[in-house]
Design a protein around this motif. Structure first.
Motif, PDB file in Angstrom:
ATOM      1  N   ALA A  48       0.771  -1.117  -0.090  1.00  0.00           N
ATOM      2  CA  ALA A  48      -0.023   0.043  -0.032  1.00  0.00           C
ATOM      3  C   ALA A  48       0.884   1.074  -0.040  1.00  0.00           C
ATOM      4  O   ALA A  48       0.717   2.306  -0.627  1.00  0.00           O
ATOM      5  N   LEU A  49       1.763   1.260   0.737  1.00  0.00           N
ATOM      6  CA  LEU A  49       2.894   2.443   0.703  1.00  0.00           C
ATOM      7  C   LEU A  49       3.366   2.694  -0.664  1.00  0.00           C
ATOM      8  O   LEU A  49       3.597   3.906  -0.908  1.00  0.00           O
ATOM      9  N   ILE A  50       3.944   1.791  -0.996  1.00  0.00           N
ATOM     10  CA  ILE A  50       4.587   1.837  -2.280  1.00  0.00           C
ATOM     11  C   ILE A  50       3.616   2.078  -3.597  1.00  0.00           C
ATOM     12  O   ILE A  50       3.915   2.840  -4.652  1.00  0.00           O
ATOM     13  N   LEU A  51       2.511   1.505  -3.737  1.00  0.00           N
ATOM     14  CA  LEU A  51       1.620   1.445  -4.837  1.00  0.00           C
ATOM     15  C   LEU A  51       0.576   2.347  -4.536  1.00  0.00           C
ATOM     16  O   LEU A  51      -0.066   2.848  -5.680  1.00  0.00           O
ATOM     17  N   GLY A  52       0.073   2.804  -3.487  1.00  0.00           N
ATOM     18  CA  GLY A  52      -1.057   3.538  -3.234  1.00  0.00           C
ATOM     19  C   GLY A  52      -2.297   2.907  -3.006  1.00  0.00           C
ATOM     20  O   GLY A  52      -2.380   1.542  -3.017  1.00  0.00           O
ATOM     21  N   SER A  53      -3.278   3.567  -2.918  1.00  0.00           N
ATOM     22  CA  SER A  53      -4.732   2.843  -2.496  1.00  0.00           C
ATOM     23  C   SER A  53      -4.972   1.981  -3.311  1.00  0.00           C
ATOM     24  O   SER A  53      -5.485   0.748  -3.085  1.00  0.00           O
ATOM     25  N   LEU A  54      -5.437   2.250  -4.797  1.00  0.00           N
ATOM     26  CA  LEU A  54      -6.375   1.445  -5.540  1.00  0.00           C
ATOM     27  C   LEU A  54      -5.338   0.266  -6.240  1.00  0.00           C
ATOM     28  O   LEU A  54      -5.779  -0.800  -6.028  1.00  0.00           O
ATOM     29  N   ARG A  55      -4.023   0.616  -6.472  1.00  0.00           N
ATOM     30  CA  ARG A  55      -3.034  -0.584  -6.877  1.00  0.00           C
ATOM     31  C   ARG A  55      -2.879  -1.387  -5.952  1.00  0.00           C
ATOM     32  O   ARG A  55      -2.550  -2.731  -5.847  1.00  0.00           O
ATOM     33  N   GLY A  56      -2.497  -0.697  -4.633  1.00  0.00           N
ATOM     34  CA  GLY A  56      -2.231  -1.673  -3.427  1.00  0.00           C
ATOM     35  C   GLY A  56      -3.482  -2.347  -2.904  1.00  0.00           C
ATOM     36  O   GLY A  56      -3.355  -3.636  -2.693  1.00  0.00           O
ATOM     37  N   GLY A  57      -4.719  -1.856  -2.960  1.00  0.00           N
ATOM     38  CA  GLY A  57      -5.908  -2.548  -2.692  1.00  0.00           C
ATOM     39  C   GLY A  57      -5.939  -3.868  -3.724  1.00  0.00           C
ATOM     40  O   GLY A  57      -6.299  -5.053  -3.354  1.00  0.00           O
ATOM     41  N   SER A  58      -5.637  -3.452  -4.885  1.00  0.00           N
ATOM     42  CA  SER A  58      -6.054  -4.428  -5.993  1.00  0.00           C
ATOM     43  C   SER A  58      -5.003  -5.745  -5.898  1.00  0.00           C
ATOM     44  O   SER A  58      -5.390  -6.720  -5.962  1.00  0.00           O
ATOM     45  N   ALA A  59      -3.615  -5.360  -5.568  1.00  0.00           N
ATOM     46  CA  ALA A  59      -2.843  -6.276  -5.393  1.00  0.00           C
ATOM     47  C   ALA A  59      -3.043  -7.251  -4.156  1.00  0.00           C
ATOM     48  O   ALA A  59      -3.008  -8.510  -4.102  1.00  0.00           O
ATOM     49  N   THR A  60      -3.631  -6.718  -3.109  1.00  0.00           N
ATOM     50  CA  THR A  60      -3.963  -7.351  -1.803  1.00  0.00           C
ATOM     51  C   THR A  60      -5.370  -8.361  -2.041  1.00  0.00           C
ATOM     52  O   THR A  60      -5.154  -9.249  -1.569  1.00  0.00           O
ATOM     53  N   ALA A  61      -6.061  -7.649  -2.967  1.00  0.00           N
ATOM     54  CA  ALA A  61      -7.403  -8.451  -3.228  1.00  0.00           C
ATOM     55  C   ALA A  61      -6.944  -9.430  -4.060  1.00  0.00           C
ATOM     56  O   ALA A  61      -7.543 -10.747  -3.773  1.00  0.00           O
TER      57      ALA A  61
END
Length: 203
Positions: A60-73
């Motif tokens: 999340a820190l590196i990718l930001g909200s949407l991309r970080g959330g997408s990666a985690t999902a």
């Protein structure tokens, strides 16, 4: 002359989409790899301490909200599909019946929150500040991961919320350390690739 111009404008958009997809995939794989580091069972319910939360925070820190959330999902969906990338080399829908289910469900939401907080920091600060990124990571833990983790333990283990809260406290020291590490790594990434933080605002 209009048609070639439109064609040229479309190609950068395709490259940006491919880059985002690659980043989401790479960081989902990173969370999976960190999760497979040997876990340490804690407490009466045996919910383990893993590096999952550090992977979620770092993503999340590196990718930001949407991309970080997408990666985690993506990580969560692959695990629920049966690939053994959860703690203790587990996977499948049965994870949703385990005491740790609340923590798993919380990860994509926590990534959205942490990424949003980190983006605010990066937009408003002239330099990447370790302390602010650490607080962004802790924000995801405090606001999302621990509350949903407590709720999941209470429901799946059929114990009172108060007891689940006490059990959850065992994970706080480890989360602080993992979020410190995530912030440290994120600062190093942004220093090594100064354009990386700016690019997250363009997609």
């Amino acid at each position: 002359m209009t048609m070639p111009s439109q064609h040229l404008d479309a190609r950068p958009a395709a490259r940006i989409g491919a880059r985002d997809l690659a980043l989401v995939s790479v960081f989902a794989a990173l969370i999976a790899v960190l999760t497979l580091v040997p876990a340490v069972p804690v407490g009466a319910l045996g919910v383990p301490i893993t590096l999952q939360t550090m992977g979620v925070a770092l993503t999340a820190l590196i990718l930001g909200s949407l991309r970080g959330g997408s990666a985690t999902a993506l990580y969560l969906l692959v695990g629920l599909a049966g690939v053994p990338i959860f703690a203790k080399f587990s996977g499948g829908l049965g994870a949703l019946a385990a005491p740790s289910a609340g923590y798993l469900i919380a990860f994509p939401i926590a990534a959205l929150v942490t990424g949003a907080l980190a983006t605010l920091v990066l937009r408003k600060k002239s330099r990447v500040r370790f302390g602010w990124l650490f607080l962004a990571a802790m924000g995801g833990s405090i606001l999302v991961i621990h509350p949903l983790g407590i709720l999941g333990m209470s429901i799946n283990a059929q114990i009172p919320l108060g007891q689940a809260f006490i059990l959850d406290m065992a994970y706080w020291p480890g989360d602080v350390v993992k979020n410190l590490l995530a912030a440290t790594i994120a600062v190093s990434v942004f220093k090594a690739f100064p354009n990386f933080a700016r690019r997250r605002f363009q997609s």
